[in-house]
Design a protein around this motif. Structure first.
Motif, PDB file in Angstrom:
ATOM      1  N   ASP A 296      55.048  31.154  34.116  1.00  0.00           N
ATOM      2  CA  ASP A 296      54.531  32.517  34.204  1.00  0.00           C
ATOM      3  C   ASP A 296      53.335  32.725  33.277  1.00  0.00           C
ATOM      4  N   ILE A 297      53.393  32.109  32.091  1.00  0.00           N
ATOM      5  CA  ILE A 297      52.270  32.212  31.154  1.00  0.00           C
ATOM      6  C   ILE A 297      51.027  31.559  31.745  1.00  0.00           C
ATOM      7  N   GLU A 298      51.218  30.422  32.410  1.00  0.00           N
ATOM      8  CA  GLU A 298      50.081  29.744  33.052  1.00  0.00           C
ATOM      9  C   GLU A 298      49.481  30.626  34.144  1.00  0.00           C
ATOM     10  N   GLU A 299      50.348  31.289  34.909  1.00  0.00           N
ATOM     11  CA  GLU A 299      49.867  32.204  35.947  1.00  0.00           C
ATOM     12  C   GLU A 299      49.076  33.339  35.313  1.00  0.00           C
ATOM     13  N   LEU A 300      49.574  33.831  34.180  1.00  0.00           N
ATOM     14  CA  LEU A 300      48.903  34.925  33.500  1.00  0.00           C
ATOM     15  C   LEU A 300      47.526  34.477  32.998  1.00  0.00           C
ATOM     16  N   ARG A 301      47.447  33.273  32.440  1.00  0.00           N
ATOM     17  CA  ARG A 301      46.155  32.737  31.995  1.00  0.00           C
ATOM     18  C   ARG A 301      45.175  32.681  33.164  1.00  0.00           C
ATOM     19  N   SER A 302      45.674  32.213  34.300  1.00  0.00           N
ATOM     20  CA  SER A 302      44.827  32.054  35.475  1.00  0.00           C
ATOM     21  C   SER A 302      44.286  33.397  35.965  1.00  0.00           C
ATOM     22  N   ILE A 303      45.156  34.394  36.019  1.00  0.00           N
ATOM     23  CA  ILE A 303      44.723  35.697  36.537  1.00  0.00           C
ATOM     24  C   ILE A 303      43.793  36.384  35.547  1.00  0.00           C
ATOM     25  N   ILE A 304      43.971  36.142  34.237  1.00  0.00           N
ATOM     26  CA  ILE A 304      43.063  36.691  33.225  1.00  0.00           C
ATOM     27  C   ILE A 304      41.657  36.128  33.438  1.00  0.00           C
ATOM     28  N   THR A 305      41.596  34.828  33.732  1.00  0.00           N
ATOM     29  CA  THR A 305      40.298  34.201  34.015  1.00  0.00           C
ATOM     30  C   THR A 305      39.645  34.838  35.232  1.00  0.00           C
ATOM     31  N   GLU A 306      40.444  35.085  36.277  1.00  0.00           N
ATOM     32  CA  GLU A 306      39.923  35.734  37.489  1.00  0.00           C
ATOM     33  C   GLU A 306      39.363  37.117  37.168  1.00  0.00           C
ATOM     34  N   ILE A 307      40.118  37.868  36.365  1.00  0.00           N
ATOM     35  CA  ILE A 307      39.687  39.219  36.028  1.00  0.00           C
ATOM     36  C   ILE A 307      38.368  39.186  35.258  1.00  0.00           C
ATOM     37  N   LYS A 308      38.271  38.263  34.301  1.00  0.00           N
ATOM     38  CA  LYS A 308      37.042  38.170  33.516  1.00  0.00           C
ATOM     39  C   LYS A 308      35.846  37.813  34.381  1.00  0.00           C
ATOM     40  N   GLU A 309      36.062  36.917  35.326  1.00  0.00           N
ATOM     41  CA  GLU A 309      34.971  36.548  36.235  1.00  0.00           C
ATOM     42  C   GLU A 309      34.548  37.751  37.077  1.00  0.00           C
ATOM     43  N   LEU A 310      35.531  38.508  37.534  1.00  0.00           N
ATOM     44  CA  LEU A 310      35.248  39.679  38.359  1.00  0.00           C
ATOM     45  C   LEU A 310      34.509  40.752  37.561  1.00  0.00           C
ATOM     46  N   LEU A 311      34.863  40.875  36.289  1.00  0.00           N
ATOM     47  CA  LEU A 311      34.236  41.889  35.444  1.00  0.00           C
ATOM     48  C   LEU A 311      32.812  41.508  35.034  1.00  0.00           C
ATOM     49  N   GLY A 312      32.449  40.262  35.284  1.00  0.00           N
ATOM     50  CA  GLY A 312      31.123  39.802  34.911  1.00  0.00           C
ATOM     51  C   GLY A 312      30.004  40.631  35.502  1.00  0.00           C
ATOM     52  N   SER A 313      30.254  41.214  36.662  1.00  0.00           N
ATOM     53  CA  SER A 313      29.217  41.999  37.334  1.00  0.00           C
ATOM     54  C   SER A 313      29.352  43.505  37.094  1.00  0.00           C
ATOM     55  N   VAL A 314      30.328  43.885  36.280  1.00  0.00           N
ATOM     56  CA  VAL A 314      30.553  45.307  36.006  1.00  0.00           C
ATOM     57  C   VAL A 314      29.748  45.720  34.774  1.00  0.00           C
ATOM     58  N   PRO A 315      29.111  46.896  34.798  1.00  0.00           N
ATOM     59  CA  PRO A 315      28.336  47.367  33.637  1.00  0.00           C
ATOM     60  C   PRO A 315      29.184  47.393  32.365  1.00  0.00           C
ATOM     61  N   ASN A 316      28.575  47.042  31.245  1.00  0.00           N
ATOM     62  CA  ASN A 316      29.314  46.938  29.981  1.00  0.00           C
ATOM     63  C   ASN A 316      30.087  48.195  29.625  1.00  0.00           C
ATOM     64  N   GLU A 317      29.464  49.346  29.833  1.00  0.00           N
ATOM     65  CA  GLU A 317      30.109  50.590  29.427  1.00  0.00           C
ATOM     66  C   GLU A 317      31.394  50.862  30.209  1.00  0.00           C
ATOM     67  N   GLU A 318      31.545  50.218  31.362  1.00  0.00           N
ATOM     68  CA  GLU A 318      32.723  50.439  32.183  1.00  0.00           C
ATOM     69  C   GLU A 318      33.788  49.358  31.994  1.00  0.00           C
ATOM     70  N   LYS A 319      33.435  48.299  31.282  1.00  0.00           N
ATOM     71  CA  LYS A 319      34.395  47.195  31.151  1.00  0.00           C
ATOM     72  C   LYS A 319      34.739  46.826  29.712  1.00  0.00           C
ATOM     73  N   ASP A 320      34.030  47.391  28.726  1.00  0.00           N
ATOM     74  CA  ASP A 320      34.214  46.985  27.337  1.00  0.00           C
ATOM     75  C   ASP A 320      35.667  47.067  26.884  1.00  0.00           C
ATOM     76  N   GLU A 321      36.321  48.195  27.174  1.00  0.00           N
ATOM     77  CA  GLU A 321      37.709  48.362  26.734  1.00  0.00           C
ATOM     78  C   GLU A 321      38.646  47.397  27.446  1.00  0.00           C
ATOM     79  N   ILE A 322      38.361  47.123  28.735  1.00  0.00           N
ATOM     80  CA  ILE A 322      39.202  46.182  29.484  1.00  0.00           C
ATOM     81  C   ILE A 322      39.072  44.788  28.897  1.00  0.00           C
ATOM     82  N   VAL A 323      37.845  44.391  28.623  1.00  0.00           N
ATOM     83  CA  VAL A 323      37.596  43.055  28.057  1.00  0.00           C
ATOM     84  C   VAL A 323      38.277  42.921  26.704  1.00  0.00           C
ATOM     85  N   GLU A 324      38.205  43.962  25.891  1.00  0.00           N
ATOM     86  CA  GLU A 324      38.841  43.928  24.572  1.00  0.00           C
ATOM     87  C   GLU A 324      40.350  43.757  24.711  1.00  0.00           C
TER      88      GLU A 324
END
Length: 289
Positions: free
Chosen positions: A195-223
């Motif tokens: 389950d931890i490995e799955e969580l690591r994988s989905i976190i990576t997906e989320i970060k990649e997806l957030l790459g195109s989101v403006p900083n002001e809208e993603k800063d708290e999520i990234v933190e």
């Protein structure tokens, strides 16, 4: 904003254990914050710390101390008779914790002249993390309160077919106890490596997806994602922290579910809902183990 844990089917045994865990965590947080702030007062650096930060720090310590007494009151209610005011105590604690978390984030965001890398300022950072981690951990008290509400008016003699109160804590809770650190009362992940490995994988997906989101809208999520990563990479990941940071990530992702955001980033409209759903499912799996 509330936590992720579903207490709708939790027993009073499980609730009691969780409340004891919160009290242990609160006591530890107060010790950490007081110890670090005392060091900074002694060396004179505390006077340089932003006034609003010092204020939120003092308020948080006072609240955490009060919360310990309030939670102890609820635990005593479980030992004797659960009343409506026990429900109200927990709701108020959850609400105040959410306010402190939000205020602490705002204060830190507006903190001037952050001296990253400087030894004393690093200690200030650690206080901020401790406040936010503890306050975020308390979001789940809202869900727990609504489960407690189901037992209002129930006395000890009514529980477990008239069993004595001691049986509440001596009964079989093997599934939960297997993941409980007996020395600290902190619930840990245990052996759910898959389950931890799955969580690591989905976190990576989320970060990649957030790459195109403006900083002001993603800063708290990234933190929050970074905090979540740090938690699961620790030697013994704590479920309580995964719950808190996971809740923050989910809340942040769902705030992106707007036509305005989708218009800015076309790929979000097709990928974000599925990634968010997958993230929530992985968290649910971890909590059920």
């Amino acid at each position: 904003m509330v936590g992720l844990t579903d207490y709708s089917h939790q027993s009073l045994t499980d609730i009691s254990i969780d409340l004891e865990e919160w009290n242990n965590s609160l006591e530890e947080s107060v010790k950490v914050i007081n110890k670090i702030s005392a060091e900074l007062i002694q060396n004179g650096y505390w006077k340089q710390v932003d006034f609003d930060f010092r204020s939120i720090c003092a308020y948080a310590v006072k609240f955490f101390d009060t919360a310990k007494s309030d939670i102890r009151e609820v635990i005593e209610g479980i030992h004797t008779e659960i009343k409506e005011y026990h429900f109200k105590i927990l709701i108020k604690l959850a609400t105040t914790a959410q306010e402190i978390f939000s205020d602490a984030k705002k204060v830190w965001s507006s903190y001037r002249d952050k001296e990253y890398g400087e030894a004393n300022f690093s200690k200030v950072e650690s206080i901020d993390s401790e406040i936010c981690n503890m306050a975020g951990d308390m979001f789940d008290l809202d869900n727990l309160a609504h489960r407690i509400k189901d037992f209002i008016g129930r006395k000890v003699v009514d529980m477990d077919n008239g069993a004595r109160v001691n049986n509440i804590f001596q009964g079989s809770v093997t599934g939960f106890q297997q993941n409980l650190d007996n020395s600290t009362g902190i619930q840990n992940i245990g052996n759910s490596n898959v389950d931890i490995e799955e969580l690591r994988s989905i976190i990576t997906e989320i970060k990649e997806l957030l790459g195109s989101v403006p900083n002001e809208e993603k800063d708290e999520i990234v933190e929050s994602l970074n905090d979540l990563e740090e938690t699961i990479e620790s030697d013994i990941p704590k479920k309580s922290k995964i719950k808190a940071f996971g809740a923050l990530v989910l809340s942040g992702l769902k705030k992106l579910f707007t036509l305005e955001t989708f218009a800015k980033v076309e790929t979000l409209s097709t990928k974000l809902p599925q990634v968010t759903e997958n993230f929530e499912k992985v968290l649910d799996k971890i909590f059920k183990n």
